[in-house]
Motif scaffolding. Structure first.
Motif, mmCIF file in Angstrom:
data_model
loop_
_atom_site.group_PDB
_atom_site.id
_atom_site.type_symbol
_atom_site.label_atom_id
_atom_site.label_comp_id
_atom_site.label_asym_id
_atom_site.label_seq_id
_atom_site.Cartn_x
_atom_site.Cartn_y
_atom_site.Cartn_z
ATOM 1 N N MET A 35 -7.653 -4.591 -8.248
ATOM 2 C CA MET A 35 -6.910 -5.730 -8.794
ATOM 3 C C MET A 35 -5.576 -5.797 -8.082
ATOM 4 S SD MET A 35 -8.688 -7.141 -11.240
ATOM 5 C CE MET A 35 -7.640 -7.812 -12.519
ATOM 6 N N HIS A 36 -5.543 -6.593 -7.006
ATOM 7 C CA HIS A 36 -4.368 -6.600 -6.137
ATOM 8 C C HIS A 36 -4.522 -7.777 -5.183
ATOM 9 C CE1 HIS A 36 -0.921 -4.404 -4.485
ATOM 10 N NE2 HIS A 36 -1.408 -4.507 -3.264
ATOM 11 N N SER A 37 -3.526 -8.009 -4.317
ATOM 12 C CA SER A 37 -3.619 -9.074 -3.322
ATOM 13 C C SER A 37 -3.843 -8.447 -1.944
ATOM 14 C CB SER A 37 -2.350 -9.924 -3.352
ATOM 15 O OG SER A 37 -1.216 -9.112 -3.144
ATOM 16 N N GLY A 64 -7.164 2.508 -3.750
ATOM 17 C CA GLY A 64 -6.345 1.497 -3.076
ATOM 18 C C GLY A 64 -5.161 1.138 -3.950
ATOM 19 N N ASP A 65 -4.605 -0.042 -3.731
ATOM 20 C CA ASP A 65 -3.555 -0.555 -4.626
ATOM 21 C C ASP A 65 -4.266 -1.336 -5.717
ATOM 22 O OD1 ASP A 65 -1.542 0.427 -3.042
ATOM 23 O OD2 ASP A 65 -0.733 -1.520 -2.445
ATOM 24 N N THR A 66 -4.018 -0.985 -6.957
ATOM 25 C CA THR A 66 -4.709 -1.719 -8.025
ATOM 26 C C THR A 66 -4.001 -1.571 -9.361
ATOM 27 O OG1 THR A 66 -6.882 -2.083 -9.066
ATOM 28 C CG2 THR A 66 -6.295 0.204 -8.605
ATOM 29 N N THR A 110 -7.924 -0.215 2.907
ATOM 30 C CA THR A 110 -8.235 -0.793 1.591
ATOM 31 C C THR A 110 -7.856 -2.261 1.482
ATOM 32 O OG1 THR A 110 -6.109 -0.106 0.629
ATOM 33 C CG2 THR A 110 -7.982 1.420 0.387
ATOM 34 N N HIS A 111 -6.743 -2.659 2.157
ATOM 35 C CA HIS A 111 -6.324 -4.066 2.110
ATOM 36 C C HIS A 111 -5.293 -4.351 3.190
ATOM 37 C CE1 HIS A 111 -3.371 -2.113 -0.518
ATOM 38 N NE2 HIS A 111 -2.599 -3.191 -0.469
ATOM 39 N N GLY A 112 -4.913 -5.623 3.298
ATOM 40 C CA GLY A 112 -4.152 -6.073 4.460
ATOM 41 C C GLY A 112 -2.667 -5.767 4.460
ATOM 42 N N HIS A 113 -2.105 -5.316 3.354
ATOM 43 C CA HIS A 113 -0.659 -5.081 3.321
ATOM 44 C C HIS A 113 -0.260 -4.024 4.346
ATOM 45 C CE1 HIS A 113 -0.537 -6.742 -1.064
ATOM 46 N NE2 HIS A 113 -0.567 -7.695 -0.142
ATOM 47 N N ALA A 114 0.951 -4.216 4.887
ATOM 48 C CA ALA A 114 1.394 -3.399 6.019
ATOM 49 C C ALA A 114 1.418 -1.903 5.697
ATOM 50 C CB ALA A 114 2.781 -3.865 6.459
ATOM 51 N N ASP A 115 1.660 -1.573 4.415
ATOM 52 C CA ASP A 115 1.721 -0.153 4.054
ATOM 53 C C ASP A 115 0.325 0.455 3.855
ATOM 54 O OD1 ASP A 115 1.705 -1.875 1.712
ATOM 55 O OD2 ASP A 115 2.096 -0.105 0.475
ATOM 56 N N HIS A 116 -0.714 -0.279 4.283
ATOM 57 C CA HIS A 116 -2.097 0.227 4.216
ATOM 58 C C HIS A 116 -2.816 0.012 5.544
ATOM 59 C CE1 HIS A 116 -1.825 0.951 -0.118
ATOM 60 N NE2 HIS A 116 -0.876 0.056 0.007
ATOM 61 N N LEU A 117 -2.668 -1.200 6.091
ATOM 62 C CA LEU A 117 -3.231 -1.500 7.415
ATOM 63 C C LEU A 117 -2.548 -0.623 8.465
ATOM 64 C CD1 LEU A 117 -5.196 -3.419 8.889
ATOM 65 C CD2 LEU A 117 -3.351 -5.114 8.957
HETATM 66 NI NI NI Z 1 -0.679 -3.570 -1.463
#
Ligand code: NI
Ligand code: MN
Length: 220
Positions: free
Chosen positions: A97-99, A130-132, A41-48
């Motif tokens: 809505m997240h980074s 995802g994270d949002t 969903t996105h690049g943060h380590a807890d997802h990638l």
């Molecule tokens: Ni995140």
């Protein structure tokens, strides 16, 4: 389709294919899930997470796909609003809505926007937010893609908390809600039961609380 919550934001969809979303769990590995396809969903380590080590066809936003391809992963880039179909499984990339920075030694990499997915396989549809934070266009996701199940973060601090997720659940309108992204760490501790009770008391939606490792069968 069987939905298995491996923990944190990591969910395995098992049907005609095995699709692993956000391949990270705290203090363990998701390698034994042996997915056919990975979605990030996105690049943060807890997802990638273990996306590089898994080295499977991986669906992600173009920036993350580029990062993964540079590491030899057969990534499929896409972007928000688009759909791709791999092996009979379709992925719609939805906004979040997240980074999305890819944190790595040094300055890291731009991971593009954070996203979510609507994944369709075997005639059923699953929305992983995802994270949002909460956003009203979740109504459009509900109207357009009619997900049967919504995986919504409730941990707070970095994402929606239970109050916002309650409204998100109603915006999306999926009959079954599975809370994710909570209790992994002290900063995102939540009791999912008041969330479940509040939704089930005030709407016709059902909240399925899964412990890490727990599964639920979605009938097509
Ligand atoms: Ni995140
Ligand atoms: Mn996260």
């Amino acid at each position: 389709m069987q939905i298995t919550y491996l923990g944190h934001s990591c969910v395995l969809l098992s049907g005609s294919r095995k699709v692993l979303i956000d391949p990270f769990i705290e203090g363990g590995s998701v390698a034994s899930a042996r997915p056919d396809i990975v979605a990030v969903t996105h690049g943060h380590a807890d997802h990638l997470g273990e996306a590089v080590a898994l080295n499977r066809p991986t669906v992600a936003i173009t920036e993350i796909a580029k990062y993964l391809k540079a590491k030899g992963v057969p990534a499929e880039g896409m972007n928000i609003g688009g759909t791709i179909t791999l092996d009979g499984v379709s992925f719609v990339m939805t906004p979040a809505m997240h980074s999305g920075w890819i944190e790595e030694a040094g300055s890291g990499y731009c991971g593009g926007s954070a996203a979510g997915f609507v994944i369709r396989m075997d005639g059923v549809s699953v929305y992983h937010a995802g994270d949002t934070g909460l956003f009203t266009d979740m109504k459009l996701i509900g109207e357009l893609y009619r997900p049967d199940v919504a995986l919504l973060p409730i941990g707070g601090r970095f994402t929606m908390g239970p109050d916002e997720a309650m409204m998100a659940a109603q915006f999306v309108g999926a009959k079954t809600i599975i809370p994710i992204h909570y209790n992994t760490w002290d900063k995102i501790v939540q009791d999912p039961h008041p969330f479940k009770n509040a939704i089930e008391r005030t709407t016709d939606l059902t909240v399925k609380i899964l412990e890490p490792g727990g599964s639920w069968e979605l009938q097509s």
